[in-house]
Write a protein that holds these residues in place. Structure first.
Motif, short mmCIF file in Angstrom:
data_model
loop_
_atom_site.label_atom_id
_atom_site.label_comp_id
_atom_site.label_asym_id
_atom_site.label_seq_id
_atom_site.Cartn_x
_atom_site.Cartn_y
_atom_site.Cartn_z
N GLU A 40 61.17 34.72 57.83
CA GLU A 40 59.81 34.21 57.94
C GLU A 40 59.75 32.69 57.81
N ASN A 41 60.54 32.13 56.91
CA ASN A 41 60.54 30.67 56.73
C ASN A 41 61.00 29.96 57.99
N ARG A 42 62.04 30.51 58.65
CA ARG A 42 62.54 29.88 59.86
C ARG A 42 61.57 30.07 61.03
N ILE A 43 60.89 31.22 61.05
CA ILE A 43 59.88 31.46 62.09
C ILE A 43 58.76 30.42 61.97
N GLU A 44 58.31 30.18 60.75
CA GLU A 44 57.24 29.19 60.55
C GLU A 44 57.73 27.80 60.94
N TRP A 45 59.00 27.50 60.66
CA TRP A 45 59.55 26.20 61.08
C TRP A 45 59.55 26.08 62.59
N VAL A 46 59.96 27.14 63.30
CA VAL A 46 59.98 27.11 64.77
C VAL A 46 58.57 26.89 65.32
N LYS A 47 57.60 27.60 64.76
CA LYS A 47 56.22 27.45 65.22
C LYS A 47 55.75 26.01 65.07
N ALA A 48 56.07 25.41 63.91
CA ALA A 48 55.63 24.04 63.67
C ALA A 48 56.38 23.05 64.55
N TYR A 49 57.70 23.24 64.68
CA TYR A 49 58.52 22.29 65.42
C TYR A 49 58.22 22.32 66.91
N THR A 50 58.01 23.53 67.45
CA THR A 50 57.77 23.66 68.90
C THR A 50 56.29 23.62 69.25
N LYS A 51 55.46 23.48 68.21
CA LYS A 51 54.00 23.41 68.41
C LYS A 51 53.47 24.65 69.14
N GLY A 52 54.07 25.78 68.84
CA GLY A 52 53.59 27.04 69.38
C GLY A 52 53.87 27.27 70.85
N THR A 53 54.85 26.54 71.41
CA THR A 53 55.10 26.63 72.85
C THR A 53 56.11 27.72 73.22
N VAL A 54 56.73 28.36 72.24
CA VAL A 54 57.72 29.39 72.54
C VAL A 54 57.29 30.73 71.96
N LYS A 55 57.77 31.80 72.57
CA LYS A 55 57.48 33.14 72.08
C LYS A 55 58.36 33.44 70.87
N ILE A 56 57.79 34.12 69.90
CA ILE A 56 58.49 34.45 68.67
C ILE A 56 58.69 35.96 68.58
N PHE A 57 59.93 36.36 68.31
CA PHE A 57 60.23 37.79 68.16
C PHE A 57 60.99 38.02 66.87
N LYS A 58 60.72 39.16 66.24
CA LYS A 58 61.47 39.59 65.06
C LYS A 58 62.40 40.75 65.39
N ASP A 59 62.13 41.42 66.50
CA ASP A 59 62.89 42.60 66.90
C ASP A 59 63.79 42.26 68.09
N GLU A 60 65.06 42.61 68.01
CA GLU A 60 66.02 42.28 69.06
C GLU A 60 65.68 42.95 70.40
N GLU A 61 65.29 44.22 70.36
CA GLU A 61 64.98 44.93 71.60
C GLU A 61 63.80 44.29 72.30
N ALA A 62 62.76 43.97 71.55
CA ALA A 62 61.59 43.31 72.15
C ALA A 62 61.97 41.94 72.71
N PHE A 63 62.84 41.25 71.99
CA PHE A 63 63.30 39.93 72.44
C PHE A 63 63.97 40.03 73.80
N PHE A 64 64.88 40.99 73.96
CA PHE A 64 65.59 41.12 75.23
C PHE A 64 64.70 41.69 76.34
N ASN A 65 63.75 42.56 75.96
CA ASN A 65 62.93 43.24 76.98
C ASN A 65 61.70 42.45 77.41
N ASP A 66 61.08 41.71 76.48
CA ASP A 66 59.75 41.15 76.74
C ASP A 66 59.68 39.64 76.72
N SER A 67 60.79 38.95 76.52
CA SER A 67 60.73 37.50 76.35
C SER A 67 60.74 36.73 77.66
#
Length: 387
Positions: A40-67
Motif C-alpha cells: 500500500e505504501n508503494r502504491i500511494e507513492w506511485v499515485k503521487a509520483y505519476t500524478k494518477g496517470t497510470v493504472k494501479i493493480f494489486k492482483d497479478e491476473e488483473a494486471f496481465f488481463n486488464d492493464s
C-alpha cells in the motif's frame, strides 16, 4: 509499434527506479501504462509520483488481463521471476526481467522454453553489458588479440553491505525469500560478465561459501571459488559484502598477453608473440617475451539500466538485437548454482549442474531455516549507482 505500453510489476528498489525512468520520459518510444504491487505504501507513492496517470493493480491476473500493456518489466523478488515471465508470455507480452533470471536453473530453463515458443522479445537486466569498459574487454578477447585463455581472476569485494541493508525487508538474505546472498545478488553481474567477455562457460567448480561470516544472515556473504575450463584454463572468484575498503579487480591472461581492470582503468599488456611460441623456441634460459603496456582509454559507465530498457524497447519496435537476451540469464545462474552446490556437498561439481539435485538441496536449506529477523525496517533503499 509506435509506442510500447509498459507495465511494471514489483515496486521495490529497482521497480521504483523504473517507474521514475519511464515517467520522466527517459525511454524513447515507451510509456508507463500500469503498475502492480501489493504494498500500500508503494502504491500511494506511485499515485503521487505519476500524478494518477497510470493504472494501479494489486492482483497479478488483473494486471496481465486488464492493464492494456504490450510489455512487462518484472522487478519482484528473485523466486517469482520465472513464473511471472511465463504468465506474461502466455498473455502475449514482451518481458524484461531484473536479474537474476531465477534462483535455480530448473524453472529458468522452463521460462526460456516459454519465451522461445511465444516469440516475444525477452531481455534481462544485465546492465553491465552496456558498460563500454566490459564491451571493450569482450572485443579484445573475442577478436583474438589476447590469444587463447589461460587464467582469469576476479576479486569482487566492493559491494559492501551493512546489516541495515539486510534488515530492510523480511525476504532479503534468506533461502526462502532471496535464494542466496552475495553470489546471487551482488556478484551475479560479474558471473555473467565472466562468461560473456571470455565466451567460455566453466567445466567444473570447487568452492567454499561462508554463511553469515560478517552479518546476521542465513546465506553467504563471503565466497571463494576455483573454476576450470575445457581448455585447461582456470579462474578464481572471490566475492564478499563484508570487506571495506573493497576491491573490484578483473584479470584475464591469454597466451598473447594480459588484461587488468581495476579502479575503472583498463590495461593491456600485449606480448610481441605468443608465449607458447616463445616458450618452444627460446634457447637463452632466463628470457621472457617482450610486451607493450597499453593503457586503453575507455569510460566506465556503471548505471546503464536505461540503456538496457531502451535496447529492449528498440527490439520490440524495430527488431534491434538485444544486448542482454533473457535466455542468457541461465548462464550466470548455472555458475552460481554450481558454486553453491560445491560448497554444500564439499566436492568438485561439474557443469551443467543437475537441476533436480540443486532444487532438492535448496529445498533442504529452506526447510531447515531457523532465522528469525528481529529488526526488519521495511524500507525502500536508494539503489542509484549500485550494481
Amino acid at each position: 509499434m509506435d509506442v510500447v505500453k509498459i507495465g511494471v510489476i514489483g515496486i521495490g528498489n529497482m521497480g521504483s527506479s523504473h517507474v521514475q525512468m519511464l515517467t520522466k520520459g527517459q525511454i524513447n518510444g515507451a510509456v508507463l501504462t500500469a503498475v502492480c504491487s501489493r504494498n500500500e505504501n508503494r502504491i500511494e507513492w506511485v499515485k503521487a509520483y505519476t500524478k494518477g496517470t497510470v493504472k494501479i493493480f494489486k492482483d497479478e491476473e488483473a494486471f496481465f488481463n486488464d492493464s492494456d500493456i504490450d510489455a512487462v518489466l518484472i522487478a519482484t523478488p528473485h523466486y517469482s521471476h520465472p513464473e511471472l515471465a511465463k504468465k506474461a508470455f502466455a498473455k502475449g507480452k514482451h518481458v524484461l526481467i531484473e536479474k537474476p533470471a531465477g534462483v535455480y536453473t530448473k524453472n529458468v530453463l522452463e521460462m526460456n522454453a516459454a519465451a522461445k515458443s511465444c516469440g516475444k522479445v525477452f531481455g534481462i537486466m544485465y546492465n553491465q553489458r552496456a558498460n563500454p569498459l566490459y564491451q571493450k574487454i569482450r572485443f579484445l578477447i573475442q577478436s583474438g588479440q589476447l590469444g587463447e585463455l589461460k587464467r582469469t581472476n576476479w576479486i569482487i569485494t566492493d559491494s559492501y553491505r551493512p546489516q541495515s541493508y539486510y534488515d530492510s525487508s523480511h525476504w532479503r538474505a534468506t533461502w526462502k525469500g532471496e535464494g542466496g546472498g552475495v553470489l546471487l545478488n551482488q556478484a551475479l553481474h560479474q558471473l555473467d560478465l565472466l562468461q560473456w567477455t571470455t565466451g567460455c562457460m566453466p567445466k567444473s567448480v570447487r568452492a567454499v561459501c561462508s554463511v553469515g561470516k560478517y552479518h546476521d544472515i542465513e546465506v553467504e556473504d563471503d565466497v571463494t571459488a576455483f573454476v576450470e575450463y575445457d581448455n585447461g584454463a582456470t579462474d578464481v572468484i572471490i566475492a564478499s559484502t563484508g570487506e571495506a575498503p573493497g576491491t573490484n579487480r578483473y584479470e584475464i591472461v591469454g597466451d598473447r598477453g594480459k588484461i587488468i581492470v581495476e579502479n575503472e582503468e583498463l590495461l593491456f599488456y600485449q606480448l610481441s608473440q605468443s608465449e607458447r611460441e616463445f616458450n618452444a623456441m627460446y634457447a637463452g634460459g632466463f628470457g621472457k617475451p617482450d610486451y607493450e603496456k597499453i593503457k586503453i582509454p575507455v569510460i566506465s559507465e556503471n548505471a546503464n539500466h536505461a540503456t538496457i530498457v531502451q535496447n529492449w524497447v528498440n527490439a520490440i519496435r524495430n527488431g534491434t538485437p538485444l544486448l542482454s537476451p533473457g535466455e542468457e540469464g541461465v548462464n550466470a545462474l548455472e555458475i552460481s548454482n554450481a558454486i553453491y552446490l560445491s560448497s554444500w556437498l564439499n566436492e568438485t561439481v561439474e557443469l551443467p549442474v543437475n537441476p533436480d539435485l540443486y532444487y532438492e538441496k535448496l529445498q533442504e536449506k529452506i526447510n531447515t531455516s531457523n532465522l528469525e529477523k528481529k529488526h526488519v525496517t521495511n524500507t525502500t533503499l536508494d539503489v542509484s549507482g549500485t550494481h
